[in-house]
Design a protein around this motif. Sequence first.
Motif, PDB file in Angstrom:
ATOM      1  N   ALA A  49       0.848  -1.192   0.000  1.00 55.82           N
ATOM      2  CA  ALA A  49       0.000   0.000   0.000  1.00 55.82           C
ATOM      3  C   ALA A  49       0.879   1.234   0.000  1.00 55.82           C
ATOM      4  O   ALA A  49       2.042   1.176   0.395  1.00 55.82           O
ATOM      5  N   ALA A  50       0.309   2.354  -0.425  1.00 56.86           N
ATOM      6  CA  ALA A  50       1.034   3.618  -0.417  1.00 56.86           C
ATOM      7  C   ALA A  50       0.062   4.759  -0.191  1.00 56.86           C
ATOM      8  O   ALA A  50      -1.132   4.643  -0.501  1.00 56.86           O
ATOM      9  N   ILE A  51       0.590   5.865   0.323  1.00 55.44           N
ATOM     10  CA  ILE A  51      -0.228   7.038   0.580  1.00 55.44           C
ATOM     11  C   ILE A  51       0.567   8.285   0.224  1.00 55.44           C
ATOM     12  O   ILE A  51       1.771   8.368   0.480  1.00 55.44           O
ATOM     13  N   ARG A  52      -0.121   9.233  -0.384  1.00 56.24           N
ATOM     14  CA  ARG A  52       0.525  10.486  -0.758  1.00 56.24           C
ATOM     15  C   ARG A  52       0.373  11.477   0.388  1.00 56.24           C
ATOM     16  O   ARG A  52      -0.716  11.609   0.966  1.00 56.24           O
ATOM     17  N   LYS A  53       1.436  12.174   0.709  1.00 58.02           N
ATOM     18  CA  LYS A  53       1.429  13.043   1.893  1.00 58.02           C
ATOM     19  C   LYS A  53       0.448  14.203   1.737  1.00 58.02           C
ATOM     20  O   LYS A  53      -0.251  14.571   2.674  1.00 58.02           O
ATOM     21  N   THR A  54       0.381  14.805   0.571  1.00 57.87           N
ATOM     22  CA  THR A  54      -0.383  16.037   0.417  1.00 57.87           C
ATOM     23  C   THR A  54      -1.895  15.828   0.565  1.00 57.87           C
ATOM     24  O   THR A  54      -2.546  16.511   1.362  1.00 57.87           O
ATOM     25  N   ASP A  55      -2.434  14.878  -0.188  1.00 59.98           N
ATOM     26  CA  ASP A  55      -3.888  14.744  -0.185  1.00 59.98           C
ATOM     27  C   ASP A  55      -4.381  13.418   0.381  1.00 59.98           C
ATOM     28  O   ASP A  55      -5.587  13.167   0.417  1.00 59.98           O
ATOM     29  N   GLY A  56      -3.450  12.562   0.825  1.00 59.98           N
ATOM     30  CA  GLY A  56      -3.861  11.305   1.433  1.00 59.98           C
ATOM     31  C   GLY A  56      -4.382  10.268   0.464  1.00 59.98           C
ATOM     32  O   GLY A  56      -4.972   9.273   0.903  1.00 59.98           O
ATOM     33  N   SER A  57      -4.197  10.477  -0.821  1.00 57.73           N
ATOM     34  CA  SER A  57      -4.671   9.472  -1.779  1.00 57.73           C
ATOM     35  C   SER A  57      -3.883   8.180  -1.596  1.00 57.73           C
ATOM     36  O   SER A  57      -2.693   8.204  -1.256  1.00 57.73           O
ATOM     37  N   THR A  58      -4.557   7.064  -1.794  1.00 59.42           N
ATOM     38  CA  THR A  58      -3.978   5.764  -1.462  1.00 59.42           C
ATOM     39  C   THR A  58      -4.000   4.795  -2.645  1.00 59.42           C
ATOM     40  O   THR A  58      -4.808   4.929  -3.571  1.00 59.42           O
ATOM     41  N   ASP A  59      -3.113   3.831  -2.582  1.00 60.14           N
ATOM     42  CA  ASP A  59      -3.068   2.714  -3.528  1.00 60.14           C
ATOM     43  C   ASP A  59      -2.891   1.437  -2.727  1.00 60.14           C
ATOM     44  O   ASP A  59      -2.206   1.441  -1.696  1.00 60.14           O
ATOM     45  N   TYR A  60      -3.481   0.368  -3.223  1.00 58.39           N
ATOM     46  CA  TYR A  60      -3.379  -0.917  -2.529  1.00 58.39           C
ATOM     47  C   TYR A  60      -3.096  -2.034  -3.528  1.00 58.39           C
ATOM     48  O   TYR A  60      -3.572  -2.003  -4.665  1.00 58.39           O
ATOM     49  N   ALA A  61      -2.383  -3.034  -3.058  1.00 59.28           N
ATOM     50  CA  ALA A  61      -2.279  -4.264  -3.830  1.00 59.28           C
ATOM     51  C   ALA A  61      -3.634  -4.966  -3.811  1.00 59.28           C
ATOM     52  O   ALA A  61      -4.388  -4.862  -2.827  1.00 59.28           O
ATOM     53  N   VAL A  62      -3.922  -5.670  -4.871  1.00 63.50           N
ATOM     54  CA  VAL A  62      -5.207  -6.360  -4.969  1.00 63.50           C
ATOM     55  C   VAL A  62      -5.395  -7.340  -3.813  1.00 63.50           C
ATOM     56  O   VAL A  62      -6.486  -7.488  -3.268  1.00 63.50           O
ATOM     57  N   SER A  63      -4.307  -7.966  -3.399  1.00 64.90           N
ATOM     58  CA  SER A  63      -4.379  -9.006  -2.369  1.00 64.90           C
ATOM     59  C   SER A  63      -4.779  -8.483  -0.998  1.00 64.90           C
ATOM     60  O   SER A  63      -5.200  -9.256  -0.131  1.00 64.90           O
ATOM     61  N   VAL A  64      -4.641  -7.170  -0.777  1.00 66.40           N
ATOM     62  CA  VAL A  64      -4.943  -6.630   0.551  1.00 66.40           C
ATOM     63  C   VAL A  64      -6.097  -5.636   0.523  1.00 66.40           C
ATOM     64  O   VAL A  64      -6.565  -5.199   1.584  1.00 66.40           O
ATOM     65  N   LYS A  65      -6.568  -5.285  -0.646  1.00 66.00           N
ATOM     66  CA  LYS A  65      -7.620  -4.281  -0.758  1.00 66.00           C
ATOM     67  C   LYS A  65      -8.868  -4.747  -0.031  1.00 66.00           C
ATOM     68  O   LYS A  65      -9.307  -5.889  -0.175  1.00 66.00           O
ATOM     69  N   GLY A  66      -9.417  -3.856   0.781  1.00 65.49           N
ATOM     70  CA  GLY A  66     -10.602  -4.198   1.558  1.00 65.49           C
ATOM     71  C   GLY A  66     -10.284  -4.770   2.928  1.00 65.49           C
ATOM     72  O   GLY A  66     -11.152  -4.846   3.796  1.00 65.49           O
ATOM     73  N   ARG A  67      -9.025  -5.161   3.135  1.00 66.21           N
ATOM     74  CA  ARG A  67      -8.613  -5.698   4.445  1.00 66.21           C
ATOM     75  C   ARG A  67      -7.613  -4.775   5.146  1.00 66.21           C
ATOM     76  O   ARG A  67      -7.613  -4.675   6.369  1.00 66.21           O
ATOM     77  N   PHE A  68      -6.759  -4.135   4.384  1.00 63.57           N
ATOM     78  CA  PHE A  68      -5.732  -3.259   4.942  1.00 63.57           C
ATOM     79  C   PHE A  68      -6.098  -1.799   4.659  1.00 63.57           C
ATOM     80  O   PHE A  68      -6.669  -1.486   3.612  1.00 63.57           O
ATOM     81  N   THR A  69      -5.712  -0.924   5.586  1.00 62.07           N
ATOM     82  CA  THR A  69      -5.920   0.506   5.400  1.00 62.07           C
ATOM     83  C   THR A  69      -4.656   1.256   5.767  1.00 62.07           C
ATOM     84  O   THR A  69      -4.139   1.088   6.886  1.00 62.07           O
ATOM     85  N   ILE A  70      -4.179   2.074   4.847  1.00 61.38           N
ATOM     86  CA  ILE A  70      -3.016   2.911   5.119  1.00 61.38           C
ATOM     87  C   ILE A  70      -3.501   4.306   5.456  1.00 61.38           C
ATOM     88  O   ILE A  70      -4.469   4.809   4.865  1.00 61.38           O
TER      89      ILE A  70
END
Length: 120
Positions: A49-70
């Motif tokens: 997973a990743a998060i952008r500092k400025t606006d908090g936009s996030t990306d997730y791997a398919v395997s963790v989407k819906g279970r993990f939150t950054i």
Amino acid sequence: QVQLVESGGGLVQAGGSLRLSCAASRRTFNYYKMGWFRQAPGKEREFVAAIRKTDGSTDYAVSVKGRFTISRDNAENTVYLQMNSLKPEDTAVYYCAARTSISTITYNFWGQGTQVTVSS
């Protein structure tokens, strides 16, 4: 030299939860994106997973989407990874990493890693 320090790993049963933290050693450390990666024994390191500092936009791997939150706390310069519904296949060393600018195409600061073990 700034350091990224992970914490929060441990042993948990399948279906359980853990929260990882990644703190930069300097509050003034600036980054474009902060990410979590993991590496299981005998496997290559993979993006989680990743998060952008400025606006908090996030990306997730398919395997963790819906279970993990950054998420991030800019005041504390800390990034978190909330992991729910953990599965044995989530077992790995988890690393946080920082990409310091938009022009830096790779993550150029890395933490030492924290072990997450999920028992079945």
